[in-house]
Design an enzyme around this catalytic site. Sequence first.
Site: not given
Ligand code: ATP
Length: 332
Positions: A114, A196, A199
């Site tokens: 980040k 990855k 969101k």
């Molecule tokens: P941000 O983009 O704000 O970092 P994020 O989309 O990565 O957020 P988080 O809120 O950090 O999502 O994650 C929520 C859950 O979803 C966590 O258990 C994380 O491991 C899982 N997760 C997030 N992105 C993925 C992905 N691309 N594939 C599988 N699991 C995911």
Amino acid sequence: MNIVLSGIKPTGIPTLGNYLGALKNFVKLQNEMTDYEFFMFVADMHAITVPQDPKELRQNIKNLAAIYLASGLNKERLTLFLQSEVHEHVALGNVMQSITYMGELERMTQYKDKMAKQETGVTSALFTYPALMAADILLYDAKYVPVGEDQTQHLELTRDLAVRFNNRFGETFVVPEALVTKVGARIMDLQEPTKKMSKSDDPANKGCIYLLDPIPVIKKKIKSAVTDSDTKVYYDKENKPGISNLMTIYSVITGLSFKEIEAKYAGHGYGDFKGDLAEIVAREIGALQERFNQIIKSKELDEILDQGREKASYLARRKLSKVYHKMGIGRN
Ligand code: ATP
Ligand code: LTN
């Protein structure tokens, strides 16, 4: 009480990655682990470690709470709450910071990633975030923490902090374990399959499927996913990251193994495979959206969040006062 706990940050509309890597797994675990209680929360204090628009944040919090329910979690066996409404999270987070070393935080890859994306304005809260995450978990003596692969490093730190505190101040915390699914723990971006799906990415990104995207948009994103110039459907993460990612999505939703998918599409091109996958995802997410639309309109969501806050606060208060006592903080 045996507790399974997890949280998601309301940093945007949850994605297909969040659903397949986290939410769908929570539902499966809830069905399998019948003697466990499930604590799920909206990690809103974590969301503000990166800049947020207040109006959007408020909406994202509500949407995420409704999405937890719409994903199929059984509300009778669920304590659903907002992290910011249980003040003990932040208080224990501060305690955790006091036993966390700078070097440990500097090693965290999520922070490094980040930081790399955000050239200026990196906050100290983004740096200390893993200490707050440890507090989220240790506050409830959670035994299992289902998360995607990207969170395993934070879970390791949480375990180290629990052991460290117990050694210094006497048995206080349960040492938790991460539960990471084998398939689906990392869903990749459909346009850039080595990255990855996230969101907090640009909402206009065509490689990211948001759970509240209109169904035709979801289908279109899948059909225009980047694949290689070969035409055979088989799993090879190194050389065919695009098709391998799509196969992962297919596998998690249908329960078919990679071998079974390969056999099913032997002799078919990518077009047939993508067309079928678009329908499969549309059906799954369409059903979720129908439940979401009912929940978001109802009064029930607030009632569930009120009950969740009460139950979580009771446990959190008890644990925090034990922690303060052991450390010699306060008067008792
Ligand atoms: P941000 O983009 O704000 O970092 P994020 O989309 O990565 O957020 P988080 O809120 O950090 O999502 O994650 C929520 C859950 O979803 C966590 O258990 C994380 O491991 C899982 N997760 C997030 N992105 C993925 C992905 N691309 N594939 C599988 N699991 C995911
Ligand atoms: N850091 C996690 C979200 C999160 C979490 C938690 C997950 C915050 N606190 C406690 C499990 C348990 C993330 O970025 N996905």
